[in-house]
Structure formats: structure tokens, C-alpha cells
Design a protein around this motif. Sequence first.
Motif, PDB file in Angstrom:
ATOM      1  N   ARG A  24     -19.404  -5.138  11.514  1.00 13.10           N
ATOM      2  CA  ARG A  24     -19.117  -4.235  12.147  1.00 13.10           C
ATOM      3  C   ARG A  24     -19.324  -3.478  13.175  1.00 13.10           C
ATOM      4  O   ARG A  24     -18.415  -3.023  13.663  1.00 13.10           O
ATOM      5  N   LYS A  25     -20.216  -3.226  13.055  1.00 11.39           N
ATOM      6  CA  LYS A  25     -20.814  -2.914  14.639  1.00 11.39           C
ATOM      7  C   LYS A  25     -21.072  -4.177  15.561  1.00 11.39           C
ATOM      8  O   LYS A  25     -20.335  -3.343  16.848  1.00 11.39           O
ATOM      9  N   LEU A  26     -20.990  -5.183  15.391  1.00  7.38           N
ATOM     10  CA  LEU A  26     -20.517  -5.990  16.295  1.00  7.38           C
ATOM     11  C   LEU A  26     -18.914  -5.680  16.739  1.00  7.38           C
ATOM     12  O   LEU A  26     -18.507  -5.239  17.946  1.00  7.38           O
ATOM     13  N   ALA A  27     -18.268  -5.488  15.847  1.00  6.48           N
ATOM     14  CA  ALA A  27     -16.257  -5.511  16.265  1.00  6.48           C
ATOM     15  C   ALA A  27     -16.784  -3.738  17.087  1.00  6.48           C
ATOM     16  O   ALA A  27     -15.555  -3.999  17.575  1.00  6.48           O
ATOM     17  N   LYS A  28     -17.540  -2.752  16.502  1.00  5.50           N
ATOM     18  CA  LYS A  28     -17.066  -1.735  17.091  1.00  5.50           C
ATOM     19  C   LYS A  28     -17.829  -1.601  18.314  1.00  5.50           C
ATOM     20  O   LYS A  28     -16.666  -0.970  19.656  1.00  5.50           O
ATOM     21  N   ARG A  29     -19.228  -2.586  19.043  1.00  6.90           N
ATOM     22  CA  ARG A  29     -19.184  -2.340  20.207  1.00  6.90           C
ATOM     23  C   ARG A  29     -18.264  -2.914  20.767  1.00  6.90           C
ATOM     24  O   ARG A  29     -18.214  -2.910  21.952  1.00  6.90           O
ATOM     25  N   PHE A  30     -17.825  -4.199  20.338  1.00  7.31           N
ATOM     26  CA  PHE A  30     -17.076  -5.293  20.925  1.00  7.31           C
ATOM     27  C   PHE A  30     -15.793  -4.637  21.460  1.00  7.31           C
ATOM     28  O   PHE A  30     -14.684  -4.887  22.972  1.00  7.31           O
ATOM     29  N   TYR A  31     -14.513  -3.369  20.325  1.00  3.18           N
ATOM     30  CA  TYR A  31     -13.909  -2.920  20.692  1.00  3.18           C
ATOM     31  C   TYR A  31     -14.380  -1.790  22.115  1.00  3.18           C
ATOM     32  O   TYR A  31     -13.175  -1.297  22.432  1.00  3.18           O
ATOM     33  N   GLU A  32     -15.496  -1.743  22.122  1.00  2.00           N
ATOM     34  CA  GLU A  32     -15.754  -0.113  22.764  1.00  2.00           C
ATOM     35  C   GLU A  32     -15.551  -0.919  24.183  1.00  2.00           C
ATOM     36  O   GLU A  32     -14.853  -0.191  25.508  1.00  2.00           O
ATOM     37  N   GLY A  33     -15.463  -1.932  24.401  1.00  5.26           N
ATOM     38  CA  GLY A  33     -15.882  -3.020  26.004  1.00  5.26           C
ATOM     39  C   GLY A  33     -14.687  -3.097  26.031  1.00  5.26           C
ATOM     40  O   GLY A  33     -13.739  -2.564  27.031  1.00  5.26           O
ATOM     41  N   VAL A  34     -14.042  -3.316  25.240  1.00  5.55           N
ATOM     42  CA  VAL A  34     -11.905  -3.872  25.153  1.00  5.55           C
ATOM     43  C   VAL A  34     -11.394  -2.706  25.737  1.00  5.55           C
ATOM     44  O   VAL A  34     -10.541  -2.553  26.229  1.00  5.55           O
ATOM     45  N   MET A 100     -17.643  -9.815  24.531  1.00  4.21           N
ATOM     46  CA  MET A 100     -18.252  -9.612  22.965  1.00  4.21           C
ATOM     47  C   MET A 100     -20.429 -10.249  23.094  1.00  4.21           C
ATOM     48  O   MET A 100     -21.587 -10.217  22.366  1.00  4.21           O
ATOM     49  N   ARG A 101     -20.552 -10.814  24.295  1.00  3.54           N
ATOM     50  CA  ARG A 101     -21.968 -10.884  24.622  1.00  3.54           C
ATOM     51  C   ARG A 101     -22.768  -9.447  24.706  1.00  3.54           C
ATOM     52  O   ARG A 101     -23.589  -9.561  24.552  1.00  3.54           O
ATOM     53  N   ASP A 102     -22.229  -8.757  24.804  1.00  4.43           N
ATOM     54  CA  ASP A 102     -22.390  -7.481  24.718  1.00  4.43           C
ATOM     55  C   ASP A 102     -22.722  -6.588  23.306  1.00  4.43           C
ATOM     56  O   ASP A 102     -23.891  -6.675  23.186  1.00  4.43           O
ATOM     57  N   ALA A 103     -22.170  -7.046  22.369  1.00  8.44           N
ATOM     58  CA  ALA A 103     -21.700  -6.969  20.726  1.00  8.44           C
ATOM     59  C   ALA A 103     -22.909  -7.708  20.809  1.00  8.44           C
ATOM     60  O   ALA A 103     -23.292  -7.239  20.066  1.00  8.44           O
ATOM     61  N   VAL A 104     -22.760  -9.035  20.693  1.00  5.92           N
ATOM     62  CA  VAL A 104     -24.258  -9.838  20.321  1.00  5.92           C
ATOM     63  C   VAL A 104     -25.142  -9.523  20.153  1.00  5.92           C
ATOM     64  O   VAL A 104     -25.874  -8.944  19.347  1.00  5.92           O
ATOM     65  N   ASP A 105     -25.757  -9.387  22.278  1.00  8.48           N
ATOM     66  CA  ASP A 105     -26.837  -8.593  22.654  1.00  8.48           C
ATOM     67  C   ASP A 105     -27.440  -7.619  21.964  1.00  8.48           C
ATOM     68  O   ASP A 105     -28.202  -6.992  21.237  1.00  8.48           O
ATOM     69  N   SER A 106     -26.442  -6.660  21.394  1.00  4.55           N
ATOM     70  CA  SER A 106     -26.783  -4.965  20.848  1.00  4.55           C
ATOM     71  C   SER A 106     -27.107  -5.165  19.309  1.00  4.55           C
ATOM     72  O   SER A 106     -27.717  -4.222  18.707  1.00  4.55           O
ATOM     73  N   LEU A 107     -26.569  -6.049  18.596  1.00  4.89           N
ATOM     74  CA  LEU A 107     -27.613  -6.698  17.438  1.00  4.89           C
ATOM     75  C   LEU A 107     -28.774  -7.286  17.130  1.00  4.89           C
ATOM     76  O   LEU A 107     -29.138  -6.970  15.922  1.00  4.89           O
ATOM     77  N   ALA A 111     -33.662 -14.820  17.442  1.00  3.47           N
ATOM     78  CA  ALA A 111     -32.878 -16.210  18.081  1.00  3.47           C
ATOM     79  C   ALA A 111     -31.946 -17.355  17.458  1.00  3.47           C
ATOM     80  O   ALA A 111     -31.078 -18.141  18.138  1.00  3.47           O
ATOM     81  N   GLU A 112     -32.485 -17.208  16.785  1.00  2.00           N
ATOM     82  CA  GLU A 112     -31.481 -18.919  15.902  1.00  2.00           C
ATOM     83  C   GLU A 112     -30.034 -18.262  15.094  1.00  2.00           C
ATOM     84  O   GLU A 112     -29.161 -18.898  16.075  1.00  2.00           O
ATOM     85  N   HIS A 113     -30.225 -17.299  14.628  1.00  4.53           N
ATOM     86  CA  HIS A 113     -28.941 -16.757  13.788  1.00  4.53           C
ATOM     87  C   HIS A 113     -28.181 -16.305  15.804  1.00  4.53           C
ATOM     88  O   HIS A 113     -26.664 -16.462  15.930  1.00  4.53           O
ATOM     89  N   GLU A 114     -28.285 -15.541  16.686  1.00  4.74           N
ATOM     90  CA  GLU A 114     -27.921 -15.400  17.777  1.00  4.74           C
ATOM     91  C   GLU A 114     -27.117 -16.347  18.190  1.00  4.74           C
ATOM     92  O   GLU A 114     -26.527 -16.219  18.863  1.00  4.74           O
ATOM     93  N   LYS A 115     -27.832 -17.733  18.158  1.00  5.04           N
ATOM     94  CA  LYS A 115     -27.604 -18.632  19.036  1.00  5.04           C
ATOM     95  C   LYS A 115     -26.569 -19.433  17.471  1.00  5.04           C
ATOM     96  O   LYS A 115     -25.203 -20.016  18.852  1.00  5.04           O
ATOM     97  N   GLN A 116     -26.469 -19.246  17.283  1.00  6.10           N
ATOM     98  CA  GLN A 116     -25.290 -20.069  16.449  1.00  6.10           C
ATOM     99  C   GLN A 116     -24.510 -18.969  15.791  1.00  6.10           C
ATOM    100  O   GLN A 116     -23.250 -19.563  16.238  1.00  6.10           O
ATOM    101  N   LEU A 117     -24.255 -17.387  16.084  1.00  7.64           N
ATOM    102  CA  LEU A 117     -22.930 -17.233  16.404  1.00  7.64           C
ATOM    103  C   LEU A 117     -22.825 -17.053  17.848  1.00  7.64           C
ATOM    104  O   LEU A 117     -21.318 -17.756  17.911  1.00  7.64           O
TER     105      LEU A 117
END
Length: 133
Positions: A24-34, A100-107, A111-117
Motif C-alpha cells: 500500500r505504501k508503494l502504490a501510494k508513493r507511486f501515484y503521488e508521482g503520477v 516506481m523507482r522513487d516508490a521502491v526506494d521509499s520502502l 538489497a535482495e528484496h529490492e533487486k527482486q522487486l
Amino acid sequence: MEIPRGSLQSTTFYEQVGGEETFRKLAKRFYEGVAEDPLLRPMYPEEDLGPAEERLALFLMQYWGGPRTYSDRRGHPRLRMRHAPFTVDRAAHDAWLRHMRDAVDSLELSAEHEKQLWRYLQYAAATMINTPD
């Protein structure tokens, strides 16, 4: 000591990264940019981006091993079909990934989870391109 078969708990990516709250945090941050993006914002005809944010959060939760709420509500994801009415060219792809990069970074994932996502999100963005540059 032998560990009995089936006794080890395996956790999904969804659980490992914090479950619903993380997506939910990822989607929220992403759509703030959109919301502020002149290229992407017109692709969302709804005045309120809340429904799109909800769909993205539910889709990603399901994809990564969480509840199947997305499919229960909307059926099979059919991502390319759902995006077909929109012109998705390289510029849209790049803008989508930038937010999406900004949203992923905010989480602040490991490192391994970030790379996979991120690998999945890059793949997903590339498959949505439906218009040559």
C-alpha cells in the motif's frame, strides 16, 4: 537431529517485505508521482487516483504471494489488455519507472528484496509498451 518434512515455515516475498502495509505504501508513493506527471496523469481518466492506487496495491500483493483479492474482484489480471487503450511508448515506460523507482526506494527494503522487486517492475513496464517510439 532430522527436521520432519513439511515442518519448516516458508514465507512468501509478500510476507518477507512486510505484507499489505508495504505494498500500500508503494502504490501510494507511486501515484503521488503520477498525479503530478503531465505524461502519465492523462492515462488515468478518474478524477481521483484512489481506485487506480487500490488496484495496483491489490495486484502487487497477489503477485507476490498475498491475498487473491485482486482476482476475486477483477478476474485475471490481463495487464496488456487492460493497458491497450492507452498509448504506452518508451517515454511513458520511462516515466512510469521513474515514479516506481522513487516508490521502491521509499520502502527501504533489503538489497535482495529490492533487486527482486525492481527486476519484476522493469520487466512489467517493458511488456506494457504497445506503441513504437
